[in-house]
Design a protein around this motif. Sequence first.
Motif, PDB file in Angstrom:
ATOM      1  N   VAL A   1       7.250 -86.592-104.023  1.00 53.69           N
ATOM      2  CA  VAL A   1       6.897 -85.126-103.850  1.00 53.69           C
ATOM      3  C   VAL A   1       6.074 -84.817-102.872  1.00 53.69           C
ATOM      4  O   VAL A   1       6.324 -83.778-102.111  1.00 53.69           O
ATOM      5  N   GLY A   2       4.801 -85.606-102.526  1.00 50.72           N
ATOM      6  CA  GLY A   2       3.908 -85.543-101.438  1.00 50.72           C
ATOM      7  C   GLY A   2       4.607 -85.455-100.023  1.00 50.72           C
ATOM      8  O   GLY A   2       4.405 -84.624 -99.275  1.00 50.72           O
ATOM      9  N   LEU A   3       5.475 -86.353-100.187  1.00 48.33           N
ATOM     10  CA  LEU A   3       6.198 -86.590 -98.697  1.00 48.33           C
ATOM     11  C   LEU A   3       7.117 -85.531 -98.521  1.00 48.33           C
ATOM     12  O   LEU A   3       7.208 -84.776 -97.510  1.00 48.33           O
ATOM     13  N   ALA A   4       8.164 -85.068 -99.417  1.00 47.36           N
ATOM     14  CA  ALA A   4       9.096 -83.982 -99.305  1.00 47.36           C
ATOM     15  C   ALA A   4       8.485 -82.677 -99.083  1.00 47.36           C
ATOM     16  O   ALA A   4       8.837 -81.919 -98.236  1.00 47.36           O
ATOM     17  N   THR A   5       7.321 -82.348-100.012  1.00 47.40           N
ATOM     18  CA  THR A   5       6.863 -80.912 -99.814  1.00 47.40           C
ATOM     19  C   THR A   5       6.047 -80.793 -98.507  1.00 47.40           C
ATOM     20  O   THR A   5       5.893 -79.675 -97.831  1.00 47.40           O
ATOM     21  N   THR A   6       5.328 -81.764 -98.149  1.00 42.89           N
ATOM     22  CA  THR A   6       4.758 -81.848 -96.631  1.00 42.89           C
ATOM     23  C   THR A   6       5.809 -81.675 -95.758  1.00 42.89           C
ATOM     24  O   THR A   6       5.647 -80.892 -94.600  1.00 42.89           O
ATOM     25  N   ALA A   7       6.985 -82.296 -95.799  1.00 40.20           N
ATOM     26  CA  ALA A   7       8.017 -82.127 -94.639  1.00 40.20           C
ATOM     27  C   ALA A   7       8.593 -80.519 -94.925  1.00 40.20           C
ATOM     28  O   ALA A   7       8.781 -79.979 -93.809  1.00 40.20           O
ATOM     29  N   THR A   8       8.676 -80.100 -96.020  1.00 41.52           N
ATOM     30  CA  THR A   8       9.493 -78.773 -96.247  1.00 41.52           C
ATOM     31  C   THR A   8       8.441 -77.744 -95.442  1.00 41.52           C
ATOM     32  O   THR A   8       8.705 -76.719 -94.702  1.00 41.52           O
ATOM     33  N   GLY A   9       7.083 -77.802 -95.760  1.00 40.85           N
ATOM     34  CA  GLY A   9       6.017 -76.998 -95.199  1.00 40.85           C
ATOM     35  C   GLY A   9       6.031 -77.028 -93.739  1.00 40.85           C
ATOM     36  O   GLY A   9       5.903 -76.112 -92.977  1.00 40.85           O
ATOM     37  N   THR A  10       6.019 -78.158 -93.345  1.00 42.05           N
ATOM     38  CA  THR A  10       5.961 -78.495 -91.794  1.00 42.05           C
ATOM     39  C   THR A  10       7.419 -77.856 -91.029  1.00 42.05           C
ATOM     40  O   THR A  10       7.165 -77.278 -89.885  1.00 42.05           O
ATOM     41  N   ILE A  11       8.485 -78.188 -91.653  1.00 42.23           N
ATOM     42  CA  ILE A  11      10.058 -77.584 -91.084  1.00 42.23           C
ATOM     43  C   ILE A  11       9.675 -76.036 -91.133  1.00 42.23           C
ATOM     44  O   ILE A  11      10.127 -75.460 -90.083  1.00 42.23           O
ATOM     45  N   VAL A  12       9.270 -75.459 -92.061  1.00 47.09           N
ATOM     46  CA  VAL A  12       9.204 -74.097 -92.268  1.00 47.09           C
ATOM     47  C   VAL A  12       7.985 -73.487 -91.086  1.00 47.09           C
ATOM     48  O   VAL A  12       8.223 -72.581 -90.400  1.00 47.09           O
ATOM     49  N   SER A  13       6.765 -74.233 -90.973  1.00 39.96           N
ATOM     50  CA  SER A  13       5.927 -73.879 -89.859  1.00 39.96           C
ATOM     51  C   SER A  13       6.515 -73.708 -88.682  1.00 39.96           C
ATOM     52  O   SER A  13       6.105 -73.082 -87.784  1.00 39.96           O
ATOM     53  N   GLN A  14       7.297 -74.805 -88.461  1.00 43.21           N
ATOM     54  CA  GLN A  14       7.907 -74.813 -86.961  1.00 43.21           C
ATOM     55  C   GLN A  14       8.987 -74.121 -86.623  1.00 43.21           C
ATOM     56  O   GLN A  14       9.158 -73.898 -85.412  1.00 43.21           O
ATOM     57  N   ILE A  15       9.617 -73.402 -87.642  1.00 45.63           N
ATOM     58  CA  ILE A  15      10.775 -72.424 -87.198  1.00 45.63           C
ATOM     59  C   ILE A  15      10.374 -70.903 -87.294  1.00 45.63           C
ATOM     60  O   ILE A  15      11.002 -70.225 -87.071  1.00 45.63           O
ATOM     61  N   ILE A  16       9.173 -70.657 -88.200  1.00 45.92           N
ATOM     62  CA  ILE A  16       8.745 -69.353 -88.349  1.00 45.92           C
ATOM     63  C   ILE A  16       8.306 -68.670 -86.684  1.00 45.92           C
ATOM     64  O   ILE A  16       7.592 -69.472 -86.370  1.00 45.92           O
ATOM     65  N   PRO A  17       8.854 -67.538 -86.456  1.00 45.97           N
ATOM     66  CA  PRO A  17       8.409 -67.067 -85.157  1.00 45.97           C
ATOM     67  C   PRO A  17       6.791 -66.952 -85.274  1.00 45.97           C
ATOM     68  O   PRO A  17       6.205 -66.509 -85.981  1.00 45.97           O
ATOM     69  N   PRO A  18       5.879 -67.288 -84.439  1.00 42.61           N
ATOM     70  CA  PRO A  18       4.565 -67.318 -84.173  1.00 42.61           C
ATOM     71  C   PRO A  18       3.911 -65.742 -84.629  1.00 42.61           C
ATOM     72  O   PRO A  18       3.015 -65.952 -85.261  1.00 42.61           O
ATOM     73  N   SER A  19       4.548 -64.892 -84.140  1.00 49.16           N
ATOM     74  CA  SER A  19       4.381 -63.373 -84.536  1.00 49.16           C
ATOM     75  C   SER A  19       4.469 -62.940 -86.065  1.00 49.16           C
ATOM     76  O   SER A  19       3.995 -62.044 -86.412  1.00 49.16           O
ATOM     77  N   ARG A  20       5.086 -64.014 -86.564  1.00 51.09           N
ATOM     78  CA  ARG A  20       5.463 -63.610 -88.078  1.00 51.09           C
ATOM     79  C   ARG A  20       4.935 -64.798 -88.919  1.00 51.09           C
ATOM     80  O   ARG A  20       5.428 -65.113 -90.209  1.00 51.09           O
ATOM     81  N   THR A  21       4.013 -65.548 -88.443  1.00 51.10           N
ATOM     82  CA  THR A  21       3.594 -66.648 -89.180  1.00 51.10           C
ATOM     83  C   THR A  21       3.023 -66.397 -90.706  1.00 51.10           C
ATOM     84  O   THR A  21       3.363 -66.993 -91.697  1.00 51.10           O
ATOM     85  N   GLY A  22       2.074 -65.423 -90.902  1.00 50.04           N
ATOM     86  CA  GLY A  22       1.632 -64.952 -91.920  1.00 50.04           C
ATOM     87  C   GLY A  22       2.587 -64.543 -93.049  1.00 50.04           C
ATOM     88  O   GLY A  22       2.453 -64.775 -94.100  1.00 50.04           O
ATOM     89  N   GLU A  23       3.446 -63.796 -92.487  1.00 51.48           N
ATOM     90  CA  GLU A  23       4.696 -63.055 -93.370  1.00 51.48           C
ATOM     91  C   GLU A  23       5.417 -64.203 -93.869  1.00 51.48           C
ATOM     92  O   GLU A  23       5.811 -64.386 -95.092  1.00 51.48           O
ATOM     93  N   GLY A  24       5.871 -65.301 -92.956  1.00 51.82           N
ATOM     94  CA  GLY A  24       6.754 -66.060 -93.104  1.00 51.82           C
ATOM     95  C   GLY A  24       6.127 -67.198 -94.191  1.00 51.82           C
ATOM     96  O   GLY A  24       6.822 -67.593 -95.060  1.00 51.82           O
TER      97      GLY A  24
END
Length: 394
Positions: free
Chosen positions: A114-137
Amino acid sequence: MGSEREKLWTKTFIITSLVNFFLMLSMFLLIIIMAGYAIDTYKASTSLAGFVSSIFIFGALIGRLYAGSKMNELGTKRILMVGIIIFLILSIFYFFNINIYLLLIVRVVQGIGVGLATTATGTIVSQIIPPSRTGEGIGYFSSSVVLAQAIGPLIGILLIQYFSYTYVFIFSLTIGIVCFLFAFIIQAPTIEVEETETKRRTFKLSNYLERSSIPIASVMLVIGITYSSILSFISTYAETIHLVQAGTFYFVVYAIVVLLTRPISGKVLDKFGGNAVIYPTIIIFAIGMFFISKATSTSTFLFAAALIGLGYGNFQSSTQAIAIQRAPIERMGLANATYFIFYDFSLGLGPLFLGALIPLVGFRELYFYLIFFIIFGLLLYYIAHGRLDKKSDF
């Protein structure tokens, strides 16, 4: 106006958020029933049973440390798939009559998955969120954890009440299969990294923790320890003050408030900076803890739940967004892992220390004294980030 044209709700964002939700749902569902399962099935002592439940968190910590250091080298998609496969395989072991010590090993290894998988999901989302909408995303994405925190324990309790532990494990295994199928659809971005970044083989702390994220993660650790008193003891506290029904609905009220307010706090964070969100949310959290410590009626108890949702619930997603914003794009995976390592420590170690204080001071006094710990967190935020937050206009 430019930020409005940048798309947030992409297919990858939605599916990754769903995978994160299902994994966290299963995590909280198993944590809530595992102590009882260990006592009923293996006649474990209460302390050992509690260890069976909480050791999962330390497995997740190991998974996050490894994922953070290998994210760029192996890729987020591969780490996500490996994490889900580990989770799936270990889910099968619950159906066998193993001894209590093997059960501890199963819990640790499944936690790693779960640690591996949820770190990956958080990273994927961080990378695809537009920088101007980081807080919202991040606000929307991390709401998946809040929902899981509210729904997971409820499902676990209902399955035990009306069926048996076997049905809990069937449900958890089914969730793992769904996550595995969903993960195939996710299109994880590829981040170009300099060769020196991937060729470091000597042990360095910077290979496991993102230095720029540590200050805000430290604030999360302090405030998170305070919140762990709610997560671990609120139901027992509600029973001792004869507000059992209020205790049942606490997480429902908390989740509703968080889901309604996180999109707003995320937009405020993006527009005005961290101070505009963090200072008010820490203060509101402290007020919520005051009302919890003084609650004598259901209305006061649930009003406190709403305040804590507004305060801590938005503090958590905002500090996560700040931790990611401060890191270079090629170290977002490490920043995400660093943040959640501190977060997991707060939830894993908090109940251990605070639980030892309850016999000495009582629940009401503990919740009241923790207000001072929150104030310490406020001062720590000012030192760690607040005074450096140039985007804030006030």
